[in-house]
Design an enzyme around this catalytic site. Structure first.
Site, PDB file in Angstrom:
ATOM      1  N   ASN A  11      -2.230 -27.472  19.528  1.00  0.00           N
ATOM      2  CA  ASN A  11      -1.190 -27.655  18.869  1.00  0.00           C
ATOM      3  C   ASN A  11      -0.253 -28.777  19.342  1.00  0.00           C
ATOM      4  OD1 ASN A  11       1.335 -27.778  17.162  1.00  0.00           O
ATOM      5  ND2 ASN A  11       1.801 -25.298  17.929  1.00  0.00           N
ATOM      6  N   LYS A  13       2.358 -30.267  18.458  1.00  0.00           N
ATOM      7  CA  LYS A  13       3.930 -29.972  18.080  1.00  0.00           C
ATOM      8  C   LYS A  13       4.393 -31.371  17.791  1.00  0.00           C
ATOM      9  CE  LYS A  13       3.777 -26.159  21.296  1.00  0.00           C
ATOM     10  NZ  LYS A  13       4.700 -25.085  21.958  1.00  0.00           N
ATOM     11  N   HIS A  97       4.668 -20.076  13.837  1.00  0.00           N
ATOM     12  CA  HIS A  97       4.863 -20.251  15.156  1.00  0.00           C
ATOM     13  C   HIS A  97       6.430 -19.845  15.664  1.00  0.00           C
ATOM     14  CE1 HIS A  97       5.383 -22.649  18.933  1.00  0.00           C
ATOM     15  NE2 HIS A  97       3.979 -22.528  19.027  1.00  0.00           N
ATOM     16  N   GLU A  99       8.253 -21.408  17.291  1.00  0.00           N
ATOM     17  CA  GLU A  99       9.156 -22.488  17.293  1.00  0.00           C
ATOM     18  C   GLU A  99       9.834 -22.457  15.844  1.00  0.00           C
ATOM     19  OE1 GLU A  99       6.889 -25.450  19.161  1.00  0.00           O
ATOM     20  OE2 GLU A  99       7.011 -24.226  21.148  1.00  0.00           O
ATOM     21  N   GLU A 169       1.061 -15.081  20.834  1.00  0.00           N
ATOM     22  CA  GLU A 169       1.832 -16.182  21.608  1.00  0.00           C
ATOM     23  C   GLU A 169       3.164 -15.401  21.981  1.00  0.00           C
ATOM     24  OE1 GLU A 169       0.249 -20.452  20.664  1.00  0.00           O
ATOM     25  OE2 GLU A 169       2.128 -20.186  19.463  1.00  0.00           O
ATOM     26  N   GLY A 175       5.314 -22.793  26.964  1.00  0.00           N
ATOM     27  CA  GLY A 175       5.997 -23.967  27.473  1.00  0.00           C
ATOM     28  C   GLY A 175       6.416 -23.997  28.856  1.00  0.00           C
ATOM     29  N   SER A 215       0.887 -21.207  27.668  1.00  0.00           N
ATOM     30  CA  SER A 215       0.484 -21.803  28.890  1.00  0.00           C
ATOM     31  C   SER A 215      -0.796 -21.770  29.300  1.00  0.00           C
ATOM     32  CB  SER A 215       1.739 -21.132  30.031  1.00  0.00           C
ATOM     33  OG  SER A 215       2.791 -21.728  29.735  1.00  0.00           O
TER      34      SER A 215
HETATM   35  P1  13P Z   1       1.995 -24.315  25.689  1.00  0.00           P
HETATM   36  O1  13P Z   1       0.436 -24.198  25.659  1.00  0.00           O
HETATM   37  O2  13P Z   1       2.723 -25.501  26.067  1.00  0.00           O
HETATM   38  O3  13P Z   1       2.709 -23.082  26.459  1.00  0.00           O
HETATM   39  O4  13P Z   1       2.334 -24.044  23.915  1.00  0.00           O
HETATM   40  C1  13P Z   1       1.594 -22.877  23.608  1.00  0.00           C
HETATM   41  C2  13P Z   1       1.982 -22.927  21.986  1.00  0.00           C
HETATM   42  O5  13P Z   1       3.088 -22.808  21.597  1.00  0.00           O
HETATM   43  C3  13P Z   1       0.728 -23.102  21.108  1.00  0.00           C
HETATM   44  O6  13P Z   1       1.169 -22.906  19.907  1.00  0.00           O
END
Ligand code: 13P
Length: 255
Positions: A11, A13, A97, A99, A169, A175, A215
């Site tokens: 992803n 983002k 997601h 976010e 997740e 992150g 992560s």
């Molecule tokens: P990270 O791998 O940066 O922690 O992000 C995970 C994520 O949100 C994938 O959709």
């Protein structure tokens, strides 16, 4: 029991210009061209989706979108509809997601409607669920994830549901560099699988691929992917570097 094929998705983002996205896609394509036993996808930003899909044509890397609107067209300024994503070269759409939930008011009911739109367009959903740190500390992880899974999947039957991907997740691991331990992740994945068994029966539940996200890095991927109910990964930060993402994909071979 069905053997589930590992599925690793990146992803991206809100990262990378179109030019940078193309460079990343081309580099990745070269690095993973020999991978046979893992399904691979990347989710670029909307402007980069079509060019990236073109650059990955006839490769073993599929393309995902990061969200979509629930309607097929109309007066929804700024939004993108599932049939447009299909036409642009996507195979998957990431929905729900954390976010999107946190910054764009996405709800389980909204995700549920979007899944309908995604399926109607001939795409498949990657449905994201996961608890916040406060919810984990209050021992509410399984309850929160249950509510999300049931709300998002409400009304969908086993025949289509078996093709869905669900990504667990934990919000506190996204992150942050804090990964769920393989035991913590496996516990929630097993819980999701048992929920799916309740919803759709054991045969369909055994076909649903469950990704872990939060992560995931080259050095922790093998252990996570070795868990019985972890069938892949949804990778954020580490998917922005082709060599790291390829290393995660290749870690499956050692899992
Ligand atoms: P990270 O791998 O940066 O922690 O992000 C995970 C994520 O949100 C994938 O959709």
């Amino acid at each position: 029991m069905t053997a589930r094929r590992c599925f690793i998705a990146g992803n991206w983002k809100m990262n990378k210009t179109v030019t940078e996205s193309l460079a990343l896609a081309r580099e990745l394509r070269g690095l993973v061209s020999m991978v046979r036993h893992v399904d691979i996808a990347v989710a670029p930003t909307f402007p980069a989706l079509h060019p990236v899909a073109k650059a990955l044509e006839d490769s073993n890397v599929q393309v995902a979108a990061q969200t979509c609107h629930a309607e097929a067209s109309g007066a929804f300024t700024g939004e993108t509809a599932a049939p447009m994503l299909k036409d642009a070269g996507a195979s998957w759409v990431i929905l729900g997601h954390s976010e999107r939930r946190q910054f764009f008011q996405e709800t389980d009911a909204g995700v549920n409607r979007k899944i309908g739109a995604v399926l109607k367009a001939g795409l498949l959903p990657i449905v994201c669920v996961g608890e916040t740190l406060a919810e984990r500390e209050a021992n509410r992880t399984l309850e929160v994830v249950s509510t999300q899974v049931k709300g998002c999947l409400d009304g969908f039957k086993a025949d289509v549901g078996a093709r869905f991907v669900i990504a667990y997740e934990p919000v506190w691991a996204i992150g942050t560099g804090k990964t769920a331990t393989s035991r913590q992740a496996q516990e929630v994945h097993a819980h999701i699988r048992s929920l799916l068994t309740g919803l759709w029966g054991a045969e369909a539940a055994a076909q649903v691929r469950l990704q872990y996200g939060g992560s995931v890095k080259p050095d922790n991927a093998a252990e996570l992917l070795a868990q019985p109910d972890i069938d892949g990964a949804l990778v954020g930060g580490a998917s922005l570097k082709a060599s790291d993402f390829a290393a995660i994909i290749k870690a499956k071979a050692q899992a």
